[in-house]
Design a protein around this motif. Structure first.
Motif, PDB file in Angstrom:
ATOM      1  N   UNK A 176      -5.115  13.653   4.181  1.00 18.75           N
ATOM      2  CA  UNK A 176      -4.904  12.206   4.161  1.00 18.75           C
ATOM      3  C   UNK A 176      -3.756  11.935   3.196  1.00 18.75           C
ATOM      4  N   UNK A 177      -2.834  11.059   3.606  1.00 22.90           N
ATOM      5  CA  UNK A 177      -1.609  10.865   2.838  1.00 22.90           C
ATOM      6  C   UNK A 177      -1.268   9.394   2.679  1.00 22.90           C
ATOM      7  N   UNK A 178      -0.589   9.088   1.569  1.00 25.59           N
ATOM      8  CA  UNK A 178       0.094   7.815   1.369  1.00 25.59           C
ATOM      9  C   UNK A 178       1.581   8.061   1.584  1.00 25.59           C
ATOM     10  N   UNK A 179       2.241   7.162   2.302  1.00 29.93           N
ATOM     11  CA  UNK A 179       3.670   7.338   2.555  1.00 29.93           C
ATOM     12  C   UNK A 179       4.389   6.013   2.448  1.00 29.93           C
ATOM     13  N   UNK A 204      -9.476   8.998  -3.013  1.00 32.88           N
ATOM     14  CA  UNK A 204      -8.767   9.733  -4.058  1.00 32.88           C
ATOM     15  C   UNK A 204      -7.331   9.241  -4.228  1.00 32.88           C
ATOM     16  N   UNK A 205      -6.786   8.595  -3.208  1.00 30.53           N
ATOM     17  CA  UNK A 205      -5.392   8.161  -3.226  1.00 30.53           C
ATOM     18  C   UNK A 205      -5.220   6.741  -3.735  1.00 30.53           C
ATOM     19  N   UNK A 206      -6.227   5.915  -3.587  1.00 26.14           N
ATOM     20  CA  UNK A 206      -6.092   4.489  -3.900  1.00 26.14           C
ATOM     21  C   UNK A 206      -5.698   4.196  -5.347  1.00 26.14           C
ATOM     22  N   UNK A 207      -6.109   5.011  -6.349  1.00 28.06           N
ATOM     23  CA  UNK A 207      -5.659   4.725  -7.719  1.00 28.06           C
ATOM     24  C   UNK A 207      -4.145   4.773  -7.897  1.00 28.06           C
ATOM     25  N   UNK A 208      -3.424   5.379  -6.956  1.00 23.53           N
ATOM     26  CA  UNK A 208      -1.958   5.437  -7.051  1.00 23.53           C
ATOM     27  C   UNK A 208      -1.304   4.113  -6.678  1.00 23.53           C
ATOM     28  N   UNK A 209      -2.067   3.178  -6.116  1.00 27.49           N
ATOM     29  CA  UNK A 209      -1.523   1.897  -5.684  1.00 27.49           C
ATOM     30  C   UNK A 209      -1.594   0.878  -6.813  1.00 27.49           C
ATOM     31  N   UNK A 210      -0.644  -0.065  -6.795  1.00 27.00           N
ATOM     32  CA  UNK A 210      -0.643  -1.080  -7.836  1.00 27.00           C
ATOM     33  C   UNK A 210       0.061  -2.338  -7.402  1.00 27.00           C
ATOM     34  N   UNK A 211       0.257  -3.274  -8.307  1.00 28.34           N
ATOM     35  CA  UNK A 211       0.936  -4.533  -7.978  1.00 28.34           C
ATOM     36  C   UNK A 211       2.308  -4.277  -7.351  1.00 28.34           C
ATOM     37  N   UNK A 212       2.624  -5.057  -6.321  1.00 23.07           N
ATOM     38  CA  UNK A 212       3.894  -4.885  -5.629  1.00 23.07           C
ATOM     39  C   UNK A 212       3.817  -3.988  -4.427  1.00 23.07           C
ATOM     40  N   UNK A 213       2.683  -3.288  -4.231  1.00 24.65           N
ATOM     41  CA  UNK A 213       2.489  -2.464  -3.041  1.00 24.65           C
ATOM     42  C   UNK A 213       1.798  -3.286  -1.962  1.00 24.65           C
ATOM     43  N   UNK A 214       2.180  -3.069  -0.719  1.00 25.72           N
ATOM     44  CA  UNK A 214       1.482  -3.647   0.425  1.00 25.72           C
ATOM     45  C   UNK A 214       1.078  -2.488   1.326  1.00 25.72           C
ATOM     46  N   UNK A 215      -0.211  -2.178   1.310  1.00 24.02           N
ATOM     47  CA  UNK A 215      -0.728  -1.012   2.020  1.00 24.02           C
ATOM     48  C   UNK A 215      -1.227  -1.401   3.395  1.00 24.02           C
TER      49      UNK A 215
END
Length: 402
Positions: A176-179, A204-215
């Motif tokens: 599973x990846x974030x891109x 496990x990947x969600x903590x890498x997201x923060x303000x300014x991201x639109x997932x």
């Protein structure tokens, strides 16, 4: 000590110190590789023909030249080296057995740590297609790799069931990846057994997201626990949701969207612990598509319709497919269509997957630099046409010390 027929050079520099593989040593400098190896506790106790740094580069090259055997990859790594300046004889390419043992000694941790050190956001503020009204466009998705049919791989990763209820021929590892949608660069990844759902691994990947991201995410990720985990760090979300989900209209908005709420599956009757969402419903007027019995439905954390109008979000969601393209680049073009990974042990499989992710990131970084130099959208460049010269560069630059 040199082998019979070889003359040891005056310098103590070893052949392994002169191996360079073009794009990969540029993206993953030897100093960084050595540091990651040391931090992983895999530093060699004595000098070998295949010390840890060389094995890291070998595994990367193995994924770059995925159709070649071990010994051929080793030859490609050292082709073009100026032997006459260093040795009067020829260097013996390590055997397949020696390379296999070296891979086992290295393990997967240095490759995973190297990915975590190097992989990250690639797009700049000027990168076309990477942004929407100040949000960095990100997507999450998963895929699987077939791995060799060994008892160890089967026990660790599991197998899919066929339509007849039988087990598939090969075990599968799930990734599973974030891109970044604008660059196709995979910024974060995790892997696990096929039997673990994508939505579970994604936590496990969600903590890498923060303000300014639109997932953006497809229907398979929708769920209250996933929604809250993905938005906990301040990121905004735009996810498709199943047509069967109950979304009561709480307030209609001028752009045609409406406010609603989502709840856990066990709470769908009482709705005691809801999360407020904004819903966008739309249909596609495309004669090439089958008629939809129900409209597409998106939910978002962006509750202000003026900040992101419904028509724009509906059109924007198409960018989610960029991660599908990135995973296709990784599996079909880089690894090879319908290819099975090489490793018969679970640790070897994980090492190989991390190496494939590293190679893909290196190529995507190169593509972004090239596109930036001519003020072009990275999507306009061909991954395959970049992969080919990257492979040629390995042998062309092998004579240069890293």
């Amino acid at each position: 000590m040199p082998r019979p027929g070889q003359v040891k050079p005056e310098s103590d520099e070893r052949l392994s110190d002169r191996i360079a593989i073009g794009l990969l040593t540029r993206t993953f400098p030897p100093e960084l590789v050595d540091r990651v190896v040391a931090e992983s506790g895999k530093t060699g106790q004595r000098q070998r023909l295949l010390p840890p740094r060389v094995v890291v580069y070998f595994v990367l090259a193995m994924c770059l030249f995925s159709g070649q055997g071990y010994e051929e990859v080793a030859r490609l790594l050292t082709e073009g080296l100026a032997w006459a300046r260093r040795w009067s004889g020829s260097w013996q390419v390590p055997t397949t057995a020696a390379i296999s043992r070296a891979r086992v000694r290295l393990g997967p941790q240095p490759l995973k740590a190297l990915f975590e050190q190097v992989a990250g956001r690639v797009a700049t503020e000027a990168t076309p297609g990477a942004w929407y009204r100040g949000w960095r466009l990100m997507a999450v998705d998963g895929t699987t790799f077939d791995v060799p049919d060994s008892d160890e791989n089967g026990a660790r990763f599991g197998r899919a069931k066929t339509h007849r209820g039988e087990r598939s021929a090969f075990p599968q590892v799930r990734v599973v990846a974030l891109a970044e949608c604008g660059t196709h660069a995979i910024t974060h990844a995790t892997l696990g057994p096929f039997t673990t759902a994508e939505s579970v691994l994604a936590h496990e990947l969600f903590p890498a997201l923060g303000p300014g991201d639109l997932l953006m995410a497809d229907r398979g990720f929708a769920g209250l626990a996933q929604w809250r985990a993905a938005s906990a760090g301040g990121a905004d979300l735009l996810w498709r949701i199943k047509s069967t989900a109950v979304l009561p209209v709480r307030r209609e908005l001028p752009d045609g969207s409406y406010l609603s709420d989502i709840v856990a599956a066990k709470d769908h009757r009482k709705r005691t612990d809801p999360s407020v969402v904004r819903v966008i419903e739309y249909t596609l007027d495309d004669p090439g598509r089958p008629v939809q019995s129900a409209p597409y439905r998106l939910i978002t954390t962006i509750l202000d319709h003026k900040a992101a109008p419904a028509t724009e979000l509906a059109a924007l969601y198409n960018q989610r497919w960029e991660i599908e393209t990135a995973l296709d680049e990784l599996k079909t073009h880089q690894r090879g269509p319908a290819e099975v990974l090489r490793s018969r042990s679970p640790d070897g499989v994980e090492q190989e997957v991390w190496a494939h992710l590293l190679v893909h990131h290196a190529i995507r970084q190169l593509m972004h630099i090239a596109a930036e130099g001519v003020d072009m959208d990275p999507d306009r460049l061909s991954f395959t046409r970049t992969l080919r010269p990257a492979r040629r560069q390995v042998t062309a630059q092998a004579a240069f010390s890293p």
